[in-house]
Motif scaffolding. Structure first.
Motif, PDB file in Angstrom:
ATOM      1  N   GLN A  90       0.807  -1.131  -0.129  1.00  0.00           N
ATOM      2  CA  GLN A  90      -0.031  -0.115   0.074  1.00  0.00           C
ATOM      3  C   GLN A  90       0.994   1.256  -0.100  1.00  0.00           C
ATOM      4  O   GLN A  90       0.505   2.334  -0.405  1.00  0.00           O
ATOM      5  CB  GLN A  90      -0.833   0.008   1.307  1.00  0.00           C
ATOM      6  CG  GLN A  90      -1.944  -1.209   1.111  1.00  0.00           C
ATOM      7  CD  GLN A  90      -2.631  -0.976   2.588  1.00  0.00           C
ATOM      8  OE1 GLN A  90      -2.392  -1.592   3.403  1.00  0.00           O
ATOM      9  NE2 GLN A  90      -3.989  -0.745   2.358  1.00  0.00           N
ATOM     10  N   ILE A  91       1.958   1.251   0.509  1.00  0.00           N
ATOM     11  CA  ILE A  91       2.904   2.404   0.543  1.00  0.00           C
ATOM     12  C   ILE A  91       4.226   1.954  -0.333  1.00  0.00           C
ATOM     13  O   ILE A  91       5.044   1.335   0.174  1.00  0.00           O
ATOM     14  CB  ILE A  91       3.506   2.522   1.981  1.00  0.00           C
ATOM     15  CG1 ILE A  91       2.007   2.850   2.745  1.00  0.00           C
ATOM     16  CG2 ILE A  91       4.310   3.915   2.034  1.00  0.00           C
ATOM     17  CD1 ILE A  91       2.416   2.826   4.182  1.00  0.00           C
ATOM     18  N   GLY A  92       4.101   2.309  -1.518  1.00  0.00           N
ATOM     19  CA  GLY A  92       5.290   2.268  -2.599  1.00  0.00           C
ATOM     20  C   GLY A  92       6.578   2.926  -2.243  1.00  0.00           C
ATOM     21  O   GLY A  92       6.307   4.192  -1.495  1.00  0.00           O
ATOM     22  N   MET A  93       7.593   2.915  -2.902  1.00  0.00           N
ATOM     23  CA  MET A  93       8.960   3.888  -2.550  1.00  0.00           C
ATOM     24  C   MET A  93       9.608   3.792  -3.692  1.00  0.00           C
ATOM     25  O   MET A  93       9.907   2.891  -4.624  1.00  0.00           O
ATOM     26  CB  MET A  93       9.661   3.202  -1.517  1.00  0.00           C
ATOM     27  CG  MET A  93      10.650   4.216  -0.875  1.00  0.00           C
ATOM     28  SD  MET A  93      11.243   3.684   0.622  1.00  0.00           S
ATOM     29  CE  MET A  93      12.469   4.827   0.885  1.00  0.00           C
ATOM     30  N   VAL A  94      10.243   4.878  -4.080  1.00  0.00           N
ATOM     31  CA  VAL A  94      11.387   5.267  -5.130  1.00  0.00           C
ATOM     32  C   VAL A  94      12.280   5.514  -4.243  1.00  0.00           C
ATOM     33  O   VAL A  94      12.202   6.624  -3.712  1.00  0.00           O
ATOM     34  CB  VAL A  94      10.756   6.169  -6.120  1.00  0.00           C
ATOM     35  CG1 VAL A  94      11.932   6.275  -7.054  1.00  0.00           C
ATOM     36  CG2 VAL A  94       9.406   5.813  -6.903  1.00  0.00           C
ATOM     37  N   ASN A 131       0.894   1.417 -17.209  1.00  0.00           N
ATOM     38  CA  ASN A 131       1.897   2.097 -16.304  1.00  0.00           C
ATOM     39  C   ASN A 131       2.802   2.755 -16.917  1.00  0.00           C
ATOM     40  O   ASN A 131       3.413   3.887 -16.378  1.00  0.00           O
ATOM     41  CB  ASN A 131       2.382   1.011 -15.188  1.00  0.00           C
ATOM     42  CG  ASN A 131       1.386   0.979 -14.105  1.00  0.00           C
ATOM     43  OD1 ASN A 131       0.778   1.954 -13.505  1.00  0.00           O
ATOM     44  ND2 ASN A 131       0.833  -0.445 -14.340  1.00  0.00           N
ATOM     45  N   LEU A 132       3.413   2.266 -17.983  1.00  0.00           N
ATOM     46  CA  LEU A 132       4.516   2.880 -18.703  1.00  0.00           C
ATOM     47  C   LEU A 132       3.822   4.218 -19.484  1.00  0.00           C
ATOM     48  O   LEU A 132       4.753   5.071 -19.434  1.00  0.00           O
ATOM     49  CB  LEU A 132       5.212   1.979 -19.933  1.00  0.00           C
ATOM     50  CG  LEU A 132       6.219   0.946 -19.314  1.00  0.00           C
ATOM     51  CD1 LEU A 132       6.657  -0.280 -20.207  1.00  0.00           C
ATOM     52  CD2 LEU A 132       7.501   1.654 -18.505  1.00  0.00           C
ATOM     53  N   ARG A 133       2.656   4.107 -20.053  1.00  0.00           N
ATOM     54  CA  ARG A 133       2.086   5.198 -20.682  1.00  0.00           C
ATOM     55  C   ARG A 133       2.040   6.300 -19.503  1.00  0.00           C
ATOM     56  O   ARG A 133       2.132   7.429 -19.743  1.00  0.00           O
ATOM     57  CB  ARG A 133       0.742   4.819 -21.264  1.00  0.00           C
ATOM     58  CG  ARG A 133       0.800   4.191 -22.686  1.00  0.00           C
ATOM     59  CD  ARG A 133      -0.555   4.180 -23.253  1.00  0.00           C
ATOM     60  NE  ARG A 133      -0.544   3.221 -24.459  1.00  0.00           N
ATOM     61  CZ  ARG A 133       0.221   3.699 -25.763  1.00  0.00           C
ATOM     62  NH1 ARG A 133       0.505   4.739 -25.724  1.00  0.00           N
ATOM     63  NH2 ARG A 133      -0.145   2.659 -26.570  1.00  0.00           N
ATOM     64  N   VAL A 162       9.718   4.307 -10.888  1.00  0.00           N
ATOM     65  CA  VAL A 162       8.283   4.698 -10.591  1.00  0.00           C
ATOM     66  C   VAL A 162       7.143   3.698 -11.070  1.00  0.00           C
ATOM     67  O   VAL A 162       6.127   3.545 -10.373  1.00  0.00           O
ATOM     68  CB  VAL A 162       7.984   6.198 -11.015  1.00  0.00           C
ATOM     69  CG1 VAL A 162       6.756   6.796 -10.611  1.00  0.00           C
ATOM     70  CG2 VAL A 162       9.090   7.049 -10.541  1.00  0.00           C
ATOM     71  N   ALA A 163       7.327   3.500 -12.246  1.00  0.00           N
ATOM     72  CA  ALA A 163       6.229   2.625 -12.991  1.00  0.00           C
ATOM     73  C   ALA A 163       6.234   1.402 -12.351  1.00  0.00           C
ATOM     74  O   ALA A 163       5.141   0.941 -12.052  1.00  0.00           O
ATOM     75  CB  ALA A 163       6.716   2.535 -14.454  1.00  0.00           C
ATOM     76  N   ARG A 164       7.320   0.709 -11.895  1.00  0.00           N
ATOM     77  CA  ARG A 164       7.434  -0.726 -11.253  1.00  0.00           C
ATOM     78  C   ARG A 164       6.716  -0.342  -9.837  1.00  0.00           C
ATOM     79  O   ARG A 164       5.866  -1.462  -9.458  1.00  0.00           O
ATOM     80  CB  ARG A 164       8.863  -0.859 -10.978  1.00  0.00           C
ATOM     81  CG  ARG A 164       9.146  -2.330 -10.275  1.00  0.00           C
ATOM     82  CD  ARG A 164      10.631  -2.592 -10.276  1.00  0.00           C
ATOM     83  NE  ARG A 164      11.107  -1.416  -9.333  1.00  0.00           N
ATOM     84  CZ  ARG A 164      12.247  -1.650  -9.043  1.00  0.00           C
ATOM     85  NH1 ARG A 164      13.366  -2.659  -9.386  1.00  0.00           N
ATOM     86  NH2 ARG A 164      12.929  -1.057  -7.913  1.00  0.00           N
ATOM     87  N   ALA A 165       6.926   0.639  -9.181  1.00  0.00           N
ATOM     88  CA  ALA A 165       6.142   0.868  -7.972  1.00  0.00           C
ATOM     89  C   ALA A 165       4.817   1.349  -8.160  1.00  0.00           C
ATOM     90  O   ALA A 165       3.891   0.722  -7.279  1.00  0.00           O
ATOM     91  CB  ALA A 165       6.806   1.963  -7.443  1.00  0.00           C
ATOM     92  N   LEU A 166       4.202   1.822  -9.351  1.00  0.00           N
ATOM     93  CA  LEU A 166       2.745   1.964  -9.748  1.00  0.00           C
ATOM     94  C   LEU A 166       2.045   0.792  -9.745  1.00  0.00           C
ATOM     95  O   LEU A 166       0.714   0.476  -9.411  1.00  0.00           O
ATOM     96  CB  LEU A 166       2.649   2.939 -10.768  1.00  0.00           C
ATOM     97  CG  LEU A 166       3.001   4.318 -10.471  1.00  0.00           C
ATOM     98  CD1 LEU A 166       2.933   5.195 -11.837  1.00  0.00           C
ATOM     99  CD2 LEU A 166       2.475   4.932  -9.346  1.00  0.00           C
ATOM    100  N   VAL A 167       2.854  -0.377 -10.221  1.00  0.00           N
ATOM    101  CA  VAL A 167       2.069  -1.765 -10.783  1.00  0.00           C
ATOM    102  C   VAL A 167       1.431  -2.318  -9.421  1.00  0.00           C
ATOM    103  O   VAL A 167       0.389  -2.941  -9.662  1.00  0.00           O
ATOM    104  CB  VAL A 167       3.052  -2.241 -11.618  1.00  0.00           C
ATOM    105  CG1 VAL A 167       2.657  -3.856 -11.557  1.00  0.00           C
ATOM    106  CG2 VAL A 167       3.421  -1.775 -12.817  1.00  0.00           C
ATOM    107  N   VAL A 168       2.199  -2.115  -8.383  1.00  0.00           N
ATOM    108  CA  VAL A 168       1.714  -2.764  -7.089  1.00  0.00           C
ATOM    109  C   VAL A 168       0.271  -2.124  -6.475  1.00  0.00           C
ATOM    110  O   VAL A 168      -0.349  -2.647  -5.739  1.00  0.00           O
ATOM    111  CB  VAL A 168       2.889  -2.624  -6.022  1.00  0.00           C
ATOM    112  CG1 VAL A 168       2.464  -3.585  -4.960  1.00  0.00           C
ATOM    113  CG2 VAL A 168       4.220  -2.923  -6.574  1.00  0.00           C
TER     114      VAL A 168
END
Lengths: 255, 284
Positions: A90-94, A131-133, A162-168
């Motif tokens: 629920q809490i992603g991180m970059v 997510n890449l878009r 960032v995209a990788r974090a958004l997928v979750v």
């Protein structure tokens, strides 16, 4: 007043943190509102990273880590029995440095869906493309999805993170000095992205560039040697600081 | 002067807990292994004294069967010990926190056990062999002349059990230490990035840590096997020396001894070479 309380997604009360005998954070209290960009500014070693890493419990891996106080995420108190894996979804991180895994661009982005048990057949392609878009990298990597991300520039790698974090599909996204290794043009891209993402996500942004915080954030907090000196709306903090140290930092005379 | 200074600094900052971490736990092997060695000295010295007193010519299996027997034991036991060692290293490195006293206790013992030269383990194995060689006469009971047939894997069970234990003692510490180093070589940012995406500890291990550390773990296995082979060379020589009949003549016994020991030494050094090449290719 009540509606304001309902909106705060993250509340921190009297947070103290020690590494061994060294106190890193000194009784911090603040609320983070939904769909806002909250920035933490402060010089190096002021405890910004430690603070944001507390929220997704990455500090649990640090030996000799000790903490007191309360962290409430959506009204639930985070404690020893919290399911950290579910929390981190629920809490992603970059991070400051783009850390991509040793696999293809496609697999890097799909990682979050893969660990949740998705296979290629279940519209993984769609998730990756969407997510890449969203981060505006699709046209650049469309044809090299199966190659390693090492050929990308640092800025592109960071966007990929960032995209990788958004997928979750997180609700909160933490940026820990995401532009620390980037050039000005790439920095602009990340900043623009952060502003765009604020419509859908709650963002926490740690940086030691004060102007950057002024550009991207709605609410800002000034940390100085483990103490939250001032916390409030960005505009007010930069134009009319209450504390002497904040004024000195904002105007460039401190740190 | 420098030493004195360090000592002074250490004293100044040492609380009770720190003293335990820095001095007490790392020095435990000195006592535990010291006592173990003290206890082991008596049977070892007894066994070594028996050598010339009991002229044991129990059986005379051919040298090839002895060699096969030994290789079989070395390979099977070291594989087992390597697997055990890897599991143990994973537990220590990935599950126990750095300050855990069990971890400190085991790590300090492992460090001491890896430092013991393989010749000493060889002496221990030979003494076990010699103390059991006398009883073999009773167990086997057959005159030498009738028992020359090659039955490689049936004989000397007890004896090789002792040898197997020694190999476990030798191979496991090396494996634990080198595997731990391999696991430590996996960079923290990679782990943190995976954890931050909501990966569980098991997923981080299987998807990142093991693939990255695998070649180094393979190298660790080779290194441990090389150590086992080096001691096996010593042992096989003793067995052959002991078991081959006097009638074979001095020169042929010596040749057999030399041949077997050389063969195992070559195995050992080849493994060391493989280890080095894996290690270099990984870090390059």
């Amino acid at each position: 007043m009540l509606s304001e309380k309902e909106q705060s997604i993250l509340s921190i009360r009297n947070l103290n943190i020690w590494y061994g005998d060294k106190q890193i954070l000194n009784s911090l209290s603040f609320d983070i509102q939904q769909q806002q960009v909250t920035a933490f500014i402060g010089p190096t070693n002021s405890g910004k990273s430690t603070l944001v890493r507390c929220i997704n419990r990455l500090n649990d891996f640090v030996p000799n880590f000790k903490s007191t106080g309360e962290i409430l995420f959506k009204g639930t108190l985070l404690g020893a029995s919290t399911d950290t894996t579910a929390l981190r979804k629920q809490i992603g991180m970059v991070f400051r440095k783009p850390t991509l895994f040793r696999c293809s661009i496609y697999e890097n982005v799909a990682y979050g869906a893969r660990i949740s048990g998705a296979s290629r057949s279940t519209s993984l392609d769609g998730i990756v493309e969407k997510n890449l878009r969203k981060i505006g990298l699709w046209s650049e990597v469309e044809n090299i999805l199966d190659e390693t991300p090492e050929q990308l520039s640092t800025g592109q790698q960071q966007l990929l993170c960032v995209a990788r974090a958004l997928v979750v599909e997180p609700e909160v996204l933490i940026f820990d000095e995401p532009c620390g290794e980037l050039d000005p043009i790439e920095t602009v891209k990340i900043e623009r992205l952060v502003r765009d993402l604020a419509d859908d996500y709650t963002l926490i942004f740690a940086t030691n560039k004060r102007r950057q915080a002024a550009r991207v954030s709605d609410v800002a907090g000034f940390l100085y040697s483990g103490e939250l000196v001032e916390f409030g709306a960005t505009e007010r903090l930069f134009t009319n600081p209450q504390d002497n140290r904040t004024e000195q930092y904002v105007t460039g005379r401190l740190g | 002067m420098n030493l004195y200074k360090n000592f002074y600094v250490m004293n100044a900052m040492s609380t009770r807990a720190e003293r335990k971490q820095k001095i007490v736990l790392p020095s435990t092997p000195f006592f535990t292994l010291g006592i173990a060695a003290g206890i082991a000295v008596i049977p070892i010295s007894n066994a070594l004294k028996k050598t010339d007193a009991t002229n044991i010519q129990v059986v005379s299996p051919n040298a090839l069967s002895m060699l096969l027997n030994d290789l079989y034991i070395v390979l099977s036991v070291s594989l087992l010990a390597i697997l055990l060692g890897i599991v143990c290293a994973f537990y220590l490195e990935e599950w126990l926190p750095k300050t855990n006293w069990v971890r400190r206790f085991i790590e300090s013992h492992v460090a001491v056990l890896t430092g013991i030269p393989s010749v000493l383990y060889g002496i221990l194995a030979i003494s076990i062999f010699l103390s059991y060689a006398g009883t073999l006469k009773v167990i086997n009971g057959a005159p030498a002349a009738q028992d020359t047939g090659a039955r490689p894997f049936q004989r000397h069970t007890t004896l090789f059990l002792g040898e197997g234990l020694i190999f476990i003692l030798m191979v496991m510490p090396v494996t634990i230490k080198t595997t731990q180093e391999a696991l430590r070589s996996v960079a923290t940012p990679v782990r943190e990035a995976a954890y931050a995406l909501g990966a569980s500890q098991w997923q981080v291990l299987t998807r990142h840590v093991v693939p990255i550390a695998f070649t180094r773990m393979l190298a660790a296995g080779c290194r441990a096997m090389a150590r086992a082979f080096a001691t096996a060379a010593l042992l096989i020589g003793t067995y052959i020396w002991h078991y081959t009949a006097e009638t074979d003549g001095m020169s042929s016994r010596f040749l057999l001894f030399l041949g077997a020991a050389l063969f195992l030494s070559v195995c050992s050094s080849t493994l060391v070479e493989i280890h080095a090449s894996i290690y270099n290719s990984d870090s390059a």
